[in-house]
Scaffold this motif. Structure first.
Motif, short mmCIF file in Angstrom:
data_model
loop_
_atom_site.label_atom_id
_atom_site.label_comp_id
_atom_site.label_asym_id
_atom_site.label_seq_id
_atom_site.Cartn_x
_atom_site.Cartn_y
_atom_site.Cartn_z
N ASP A 1 0.85 -1.20 0.00
CA ASP A 1 0.00 0.00 0.00
C ASP A 1 0.88 1.25 0.00
O ASP A 1 0.91 2.01 0.96
CB ASP A 1 -0.93 -0.01 1.22
CG ASP A 1 -2.00 1.08 1.14
OD1 ASP A 1 -2.28 1.54 0.02
OD2 ASP A 1 -2.52 1.46 2.20
N TYR A 2 1.59 1.42 -1.10
CA TYR A 2 2.46 2.59 -1.26
C TYR A 2 1.89 3.48 -2.35
O TYR A 2 1.18 3.02 -3.25
CB TYR A 2 3.87 2.17 -1.68
CG TYR A 2 4.57 1.23 -0.72
CD1 TYR A 2 5.10 1.70 0.48
CD2 TYR A 2 4.71 -0.12 -1.04
CE1 TYR A 2 5.76 0.83 1.35
CE2 TYR A 2 5.37 -0.99 -0.18
CZ TYR A 2 5.89 -0.51 1.02
OH TYR A 2 6.53 -1.37 1.87
N THR A 3 2.22 4.77 -2.26
CA THR A 3 1.82 5.72 -3.29
C THR A 3 3.03 6.52 -3.73
O THR A 3 3.62 7.25 -2.93
CB THR A 3 0.72 6.68 -2.77
OG1 THR A 3 -0.42 5.92 -2.34
CG2 THR A 3 0.30 7.65 -3.87
N CYS A 4 3.42 6.33 -4.99
CA CYS A 4 4.54 7.09 -5.59
C CYS A 4 5.79 7.08 -4.71
O CYS A 4 6.41 8.12 -4.47
CB CYS A 4 4.11 8.53 -5.87
SG CYS A 4 2.74 8.69 -7.02
N GLU A 5 6.19 5.91 -4.25
CA GLU A 5 7.29 5.82 -3.28
C GLU A 5 8.56 5.20 -3.84
O GLU A 5 9.65 5.49 -3.35
CB GLU A 5 6.85 5.01 -2.05
CG GLU A 5 7.87 4.99 -0.95
CD GLU A 5 7.27 4.72 0.42
OE1 GLU A 5 8.03 4.37 1.32
OE2 GLU A 5 6.04 4.86 0.58
N TRP A 6 8.47 4.35 -4.86
CA TRP A 6 9.63 3.57 -5.30
C TRP A 6 10.05 3.92 -6.73
O TRP A 6 9.21 4.06 -7.61
CB TRP A 6 9.33 2.07 -5.21
CG TRP A 6 8.91 1.67 -3.83
CD1 TRP A 6 7.63 1.53 -3.37
CD2 TRP A 6 9.77 1.41 -2.73
NE1 TRP A 6 7.64 1.19 -2.04
CE2 TRP A 6 8.96 1.10 -1.61
CE3 TRP A 6 11.16 1.38 -2.56
CZ2 TRP A 6 9.47 0.79 -0.37
CZ3 TRP A 6 11.69 1.08 -1.32
CH2 TRP A 6 10.85 0.79 -0.24
N ASP A 7 11.36 4.06 -6.91
CA ASP A 7 11.89 4.30 -8.26
C ASP A 7 11.85 3.02 -9.09
O ASP A 7 11.62 3.08 -10.30
CB ASP A 7 13.35 4.80 -8.17
CG ASP A 7 13.44 6.14 -7.48
OD1 ASP A 7 13.20 7.16 -8.14
OD2 ASP A 7 13.72 6.17 -6.26
N ILE A 8 12.12 1.90 -8.44
CA ILE A 8 12.09 0.61 -9.12
C ILE A 8 11.43 -0.42 -8.21
O ILE A 8 11.72 -0.47 -7.01
CB ILE A 8 13.51 0.13 -9.49
CG1 ILE A 8 14.08 0.99 -10.63
CG2 ILE A 8 13.51 -1.35 -9.90
CD1 ILE A 8 15.52 0.67 -10.97
N ILE A 9 10.53 -1.19 -8.77
CA ILE A 9 10.05 -2.40 -8.10
C ILE A 9 10.62 -3.57 -8.88
O ILE A 9 10.37 -3.73 -10.08
CB ILE A 9 8.52 -2.45 -8.02
CG1 ILE A 9 8.03 -1.32 -7.09
CG2 ILE A 9 8.05 -3.81 -7.50
CD1 ILE A 9 6.53 -1.26 -6.89
N PHE A 10 11.42 -4.35 -8.18
CA PHE A 10 12.18 -5.46 -8.75
C PHE A 10 11.57 -6.76 -8.24
O PHE A 10 11.21 -6.87 -7.06
CB PHE A 10 13.63 -5.34 -8.30
CG PHE A 10 14.56 -6.42 -8.78
CD1 PHE A 10 15.33 -6.24 -9.91
CD2 PHE A 10 14.69 -7.62 -8.08
CE1 PHE A 10 16.21 -7.22 -10.36
CE2 PHE A 10 15.55 -8.61 -8.52
CZ PHE A 10 16.31 -8.41 -9.66
N SER A 11 11.47 -7.77 -9.11
CA SER A 11 10.91 -9.03 -8.65
C SER A 11 11.43 -10.18 -9.51
O SER A 11 11.37 -10.12 -10.74
CB SER A 11 9.38 -9.00 -8.72
OG SER A 11 8.84 -10.17 -8.15
N ASN A 12 11.94 -11.21 -8.86
CA ASN A 12 12.46 -12.37 -9.56
C ASN A 12 11.77 -13.64 -9.09
O ASN A 12 11.74 -13.93 -7.89
CB ASN A 12 13.97 -12.50 -9.33
CG ASN A 12 14.55 -13.73 -9.99
OD1 ASN A 12 14.42 -13.91 -11.20
ND2 ASN A 12 15.17 -14.60 -9.21
#
Length: 246
Positions: free
Chosen positions: A85-96
């Motif tokens: 539940d974030y709003t405009c917080e992350w430059d990159i969301i990474f997932s492997n």
């Protein structure tokens, strides 16, 4: 599903090893990165070298406990991917190697889009349509021999179906493609058994240890001609890679 973090680190560390190739898409000097489905934190630790701050999240308490033990200098938290539940917080969301465990990709992408900063990026890779099809067919056959129907819990989308979901949720697609990635399993002739004990845990849990052994022996015999190379088992992995911007 209750993950065995020790088995994961010792016998399934190919998950993070193959995930390293995704790191080349993460610019050095990135401000904030969310590692979604971080597992035991191996890639989170490497992401830390490329950004000012990284947070690793995973739905498994055992994985997060192991990650904190291995990398006490980093931040980790037990969070379900569909509950971020974030709003405009992350430059990159990474997932492997995570999205194929999540049944609702539409909701997942809504959450990720909201969480990214303007022009932020989703960088991910996971099981594509056809991933582990030989293994699943062998397992299905073994369960049928027990009088039980196998229903796959995995969500392996086609490139076109996931591309449509990305566009629907506002993403600008930079790269999206699938590729075959045959994956040698550790532990010699025990490799497939150890893999199945982890990844078919929920299905095998209904059986006694002896029944589990019988099911996996039947599965192994069924697919040995396809996946055993004489030295090790080679899992028929097929991956879907995505680089997309908000």
């Amino acid at each position: 599903m209750k993950w065995d973090s020790k088995l994961y680190n010792n016998s399934q560390n190919f998950v993070s090893e193959y995930g390293k190739s995704l790191l080349e898409f993460v610019p050095a000097g990135t401000d904030k990165i969310l590692d979604l489905g971080c597992g035991t934190g191996t890639l989170t630790n490497q992401l830390a070298d490329r950004c000012n701050y990284v947070l690793g999240i995973d739905s498994s308490d055992t994985m997060i406990h192991e990650a904190k033990n291995c990398f006490p200098h980093l931040d980790f938290a037990t969070v379900d991917a569909l509950e971020i539940d974030y709003t405009c917080e992350w430059d990159i969301i990474f997932s492997n190697a995570v999205f194929h465990w999540i049944d609702n990709h539409n909701l997942l992408l809504q959450k990720i889009y909201k969480a990214l900063k303007p022009s932020g990026k989703l960088i991910c890779e996971f099981g594509a349509h056809g991933n582990i099809s030989t293994i699943e067919n062998g397992f299905r056959y073994a369960l049928q021999e027990m009088g039980i129907q196998y229903v796959s819990k995995f969500n392996f989308p086609t490139v076109s179906s996931f591309e449509q979901l990305l566009a629907k949720n506002g993403f600008l697609i930079e790269q999206i493609y699938s590729y075959d990635r045959p994956t040698p399993l550790k532990d010699g002739d025990q490799g497939l058994y150890n893999w199945a004990i982890q990844f078919f845990q929920s299905e095998l849990g209904q059986f006694t240890p002896e029944q589990q052994y019988n099911v996996l022996s039947t599965m192994s015999s069924k697919i040995k001609s396809s996946l055993w190379n004489g030295t090790c088992w080679v899992a028929d992995y097929k991956r879907l890679r995505v680089i997309a911007a908000k």
